[in-house]
Scaffold this motif. Structure first.
Motif, PDB file in Angstrom:
ATOM      1  N   TYR A   9       0.773  28.078  21.796  1.00  0.00           N
ATOM      2  CA  TYR A   9       1.679  26.886  22.441  1.00  0.00           C
ATOM      3  C   TYR A   9       3.051  26.826  21.958  1.00  0.00           C
ATOM      4  CZ  TYR A   9      -2.802  25.273  24.391  1.00  0.00           C
ATOM      5  OH  TYR A   9      -3.968  25.482  25.156  1.00  0.00           O
ATOM      6  N   TRP A  10       2.903  26.745  20.511  1.00  0.00           N
ATOM      7  CA  TRP A  10       4.181  26.814  19.684  1.00  0.00           C
ATOM      8  C   TRP A  10       5.158  28.045  20.151  1.00  0.00           C
ATOM      9  CZ3 TRP A  10       6.000  22.996  16.004  1.00  0.00           C
ATOM     10  CH2 TRP A  10       5.123  22.027  15.755  1.00  0.00           C
ATOM     11  N   SER A  11       4.835  29.071  20.429  1.00  0.00           N
ATOM     12  CA  SER A  11       5.491  30.253  20.848  1.00  0.00           C
ATOM     13  C   SER A  11       6.442  29.879  21.778  1.00  0.00           C
ATOM     14  CB  SER A  11       4.802  31.388  20.864  1.00  0.00           C
ATOM     15  OG  SER A  11       3.981  31.373  22.178  1.00  0.00           O
ATOM     16  N   PHE A  12       6.391  28.913  22.594  1.00  0.00           N
ATOM     17  CA  PHE A  12       6.970  28.612  23.783  1.00  0.00           C
ATOM     18  C   PHE A  12       8.193  27.806  23.584  1.00  0.00           C
ATOM     19  CE2 PHE A  12       3.116  29.722  25.858  1.00  0.00           C
ATOM     20  CZ  PHE A  12       3.442  30.824  26.858  1.00  0.00           C
ATOM     21  N   LEU A  13       8.170  27.114  22.299  1.00  0.00           N
ATOM     22  CA  LEU A  13       9.338  26.492  22.136  1.00  0.00           C
ATOM     23  C   LEU A  13      10.862  27.071  22.138  1.00  0.00           C
ATOM     24  CD1 LEU A  13       7.457  24.026  19.324  1.00  0.00           C
ATOM     25  CD2 LEU A  13       7.938  23.390  21.680  1.00  0.00           C
ATOM     26  N   LYS A  14      11.789  26.091  22.437  1.00  0.00           N
ATOM     27  CA  LYS A  14      12.938  26.890  22.529  1.00  0.00           C
ATOM     28  C   LYS A  14      13.790  26.310  21.415  1.00  0.00           C
ATOM     29  CE  LYS A  14      12.600  28.623  27.172  1.00  0.00           C
ATOM     30  NZ  LYS A  14      13.144  28.432  28.619  1.00  0.00           N
ATOM     31  N   LYS A  15      14.708  26.740  20.772  1.00  0.00           N
ATOM     32  CA  LYS A  15      15.546  26.690  19.873  1.00  0.00           C
ATOM     33  C   LYS A  15      17.140  26.024  20.542  1.00  0.00           C
ATOM     34  CE  LYS A  15      18.276  27.960  15.944  1.00  0.00           C
ATOM     35  NZ  LYS A  15      18.910  29.354  14.765  1.00  0.00           N
ATOM     36  N   GLY A  16      17.446  24.830  19.958  1.00  0.00           N
ATOM     37  CA  GLY A  16      18.471  24.010  21.023  1.00  0.00           C
ATOM     38  C   GLY A  16      18.096  22.939  21.761  1.00  0.00           C
ATOM     39  N   LEU A  17      16.847  23.084  22.051  1.00  0.00           N
ATOM     40  CA  LEU A  17      16.419  21.728  23.078  1.00  0.00           C
ATOM     41  C   LEU A  17      15.885  20.776  22.123  1.00  0.00           C
ATOM     42  CD1 LEU A  17      14.550  23.686  25.633  1.00  0.00           C
ATOM     43  CD2 LEU A  17      16.958  22.860  25.717  1.00  0.00           C
ATOM     44  N   SER A  18      15.951  19.558  22.729  1.00  0.00           N
ATOM     45  CA  SER A  18      15.303  18.427  21.802  1.00  0.00           C
ATOM     46  C   SER A  18      13.880  18.425  22.140  1.00  0.00           C
ATOM     47  CB  SER A  18      15.781  16.921  22.239  1.00  0.00           C
ATOM     48  OG  SER A  18      15.326  16.921  23.874  1.00  0.00           O
ATOM     49  N   VAL A  19      13.017  17.568  21.272  1.00  0.00           N
ATOM     50  CA  VAL A  19      11.692  17.651  21.443  1.00  0.00           C
ATOM     51  C   VAL A  19      11.530  17.296  22.844  1.00  0.00           C
ATOM     52  CG1 VAL A  19       9.578  16.625  20.902  1.00  0.00           C
ATOM     53  CG2 VAL A  19      11.188  17.132  18.885  1.00  0.00           C
ATOM     54  N   ALA A  20      11.793  16.100  23.578  1.00  0.00           N
ATOM     55  CA  ALA A  20      11.460  15.798  24.854  1.00  0.00           C
ATOM     56  C   ALA A  20      12.057  16.972  25.807  1.00  0.00           C
ATOM     57  CB  ALA A  20      12.422  14.639  25.107  1.00  0.00           C
ATOM     58  N   GLN A  21      13.245  17.787  25.592  1.00  0.00           N
ATOM     59  CA  GLN A  21      13.674  18.694  26.534  1.00  0.00           C
ATOM     60  C   GLN A  21      12.194  19.954  26.322  1.00  0.00           C
ATOM     61  OE1 GLN A  21      17.308  19.195  25.116  1.00  0.00           O
ATOM     62  NE2 GLN A  21      18.360  18.374  26.975  1.00  0.00           N
ATOM     63  N   ASN A  22      11.801  19.938  25.257  1.00  0.00           N
ATOM     64  CA  ASN A  22      11.091  21.199  24.939  1.00  0.00           C
ATOM     65  C   ASN A  22       9.562  21.027  25.680  1.00  0.00           C
ATOM     66  OD1 ASN A  22      11.408  23.645  23.615  1.00  0.00           O
ATOM     67  ND2 ASN A  22      12.209  22.391  21.977  1.00  0.00           N
ATOM     68  N   VAL A  23       9.108  19.424  25.803  1.00  0.00           N
ATOM     69  CA  VAL A  23       7.977  19.060  26.304  1.00  0.00           C
ATOM     70  C   VAL A  23       7.985  19.313  27.789  1.00  0.00           C
ATOM     71  CG1 VAL A  23       6.418  17.099  26.760  1.00  0.00           C
ATOM     72  CG2 VAL A  23       7.437  17.528  24.426  1.00  0.00           C
ATOM     73  N   ASP A  24       9.178  18.832  28.378  1.00  0.00           N
ATOM     74  CA  ASP A  24       9.483  19.022  29.810  1.00  0.00           C
ATOM     75  C   ASP A  24       9.324  20.327  30.281  1.00  0.00           C
ATOM     76  OD1 ASP A  24       9.853  16.367  30.470  1.00  0.00           O
ATOM     77  OD2 ASP A  24      11.987  16.381  30.211  1.00  0.00           O
ATOM     78  N   GLN A  25       9.952  21.304  29.555  1.00  0.00           N
ATOM     79  CA  GLN A  25      10.248  22.634  29.987  1.00  0.00           C
ATOM     80  C   GLN A  25       8.559  23.429  29.725  1.00  0.00           C
ATOM     81  OE1 GLN A  25      10.309  25.870  28.393  1.00  0.00           O
ATOM     82  NE2 GLN A  25       9.949  25.009  26.164  1.00  0.00           N
ATOM     83  N   LEU A  26       7.843  23.008  28.836  1.00  0.00           N
ATOM     84  CA  LEU A  26       6.703  23.357  28.639  1.00  0.00           C
ATOM     85  C   LEU A  26       5.451  22.989  29.461  1.00  0.00           C
ATOM     86  CD1 LEU A  26       6.117  23.174  24.622  1.00  0.00           C
ATOM     87  CD2 LEU A  26       5.997  25.123  25.905  1.00  0.00           C
ATOM     88  N   PHE A  27       5.565  21.543  30.122  1.00  0.00           N
ATOM     89  CA  PHE A  27       4.609  21.153  30.855  1.00  0.00           C
ATOM     90  C   PHE A  27       4.914  20.641  32.324  1.00  0.00           C
ATOM     91  CE2 PHE A  27       3.391  20.307  26.278  1.00  0.00           C
ATOM     92  CZ  PHE A  27       2.179  21.133  26.316  1.00  0.00           C
TER      93      PHE A  27
END
Length: 275
Positions: A9-27
């Motif tokens: 799951y962590w491998s999908f996190l994108k550098k430069g995005l906020s935590v909230a933005q990462n959650v949106d793009q993940l789910f």
């Protein structure tokens, strides 16, 4: 608190995005890589996952602190027997649920509780959105429902870091019996539940309360009365003769007001992740 430390799951996190933005793009976006992960996860792990999901669904309500075997049977409408026992055992072995009963509580009255971080997040946040808002997390991050999720998720993070709590209390080498404890209410007294009890070989028992707060947590009158009730019910109803200590585990510490002296120790979130 969302991903549960799973490397995939962590491998999908994108550098430069906020935590909230990462959650949106993940789910939550149309092309979110983990959009359909929930169904895939349970289908991969279990044969006939629908029966396992009936149990998980019963335990997913954020208002429930736990359910007995009979409660789950009644609500899930599954048949009692060996197959149902296997479902509970396999969910427990896989780390999705936990069974807890104190040493002084009959096993038949044991409670089951959902503890998997991702599954809790799915039921309290993803499923409710049903993918109708690609920016759901960013738009509703401060909502009441998310605060409920944070509270339950933080409790589960604490239960996964008992060793760090012991270290913060200065007792990493002390033998402890770690359990949870509950007593149902009666006409004469209120009920009480303590999610983390550490019965120590040195003659003390730590009754640990976990509280999520974006700021320093303040013990008010109502919460002080709640703590006092838990202490008194445990003292009267358990068979534990050790000296009792109240411990508060919080995200950012406890305010030193007139109720602060009720607790003997405090542990912060930073200490949960100390090396």
């Amino acid at each position: 608190m969302i991903l549960g430390g799973i490397p995939y799951y962590w491998s999908f996190l994108k550098k430069g995005l906020s935590v909230a933005q990462n959650v949106d793009q993940l789910f939550f976006t149309e092309t979110a890589p983990l959009r359909d992960e929930f169904d895939a996860l349970y289908s991969t792990l279990f044969n006939r996952p629908e029966n396992y999901l009936k149990v998980i669904g019963c335990l997913s309500d954020g208002r429930k602190t736990g359910m007995t075997r009979d409660d789950i049977l009644r609500e899930s409408k599954l048949s009692d027997g060996g197959t149902f026992s296997v479902i509970l055992e396999e969910l427990e072995e896989c780390g999705f649920i936990r069974r807890f009963a104190s040493a002084d509580t009959a096993e038949i009255n044991a409670l089951f509780q959902l503890i998997d971080n991702y599954t809790l997040f799915y039921y309290l946040c993803i499923k409710k959105n049903a993918f109708s808002d690609e920016h759901y997390w960013s738009n509703t991050f401060t909502s009441t429902s998310h605060n409920v999720w944070r509270g339950h998720a933080f409790e589960r993070v604490c239960l996964q870091h008992v060793h760090q709590i012991k270290t913060a209390l200065g007792i990493p080498g002390v033998q402890t019996n770690v359990c949870s404890w509950f007593a149902r209410g009666t006409e004469e007294r209120r009920g009480a539940q303590i999610d983390l009890v550490m019965q120590r070989a040195d003659g003390f028992t730590d009754l640990c309360e976990m509280k999520y707060s974006a700021n320093v947590f303040t013990i008010d009158k109502d919460y002080a009365e709640n703590l006092q009730n838990k202490l008194e019910v445990y003292q009267k109803q358990s068979k534990d003769k050790r000296t009792l200590h109240l411990v508060l585990v919080t995200t950012n510490g406890v305010a030193h007001n007139s109720y602060f002296n009720m607790i003997q120790n405090e542990v912060t979130m930073d200490q949960l992740f100390a090396i």
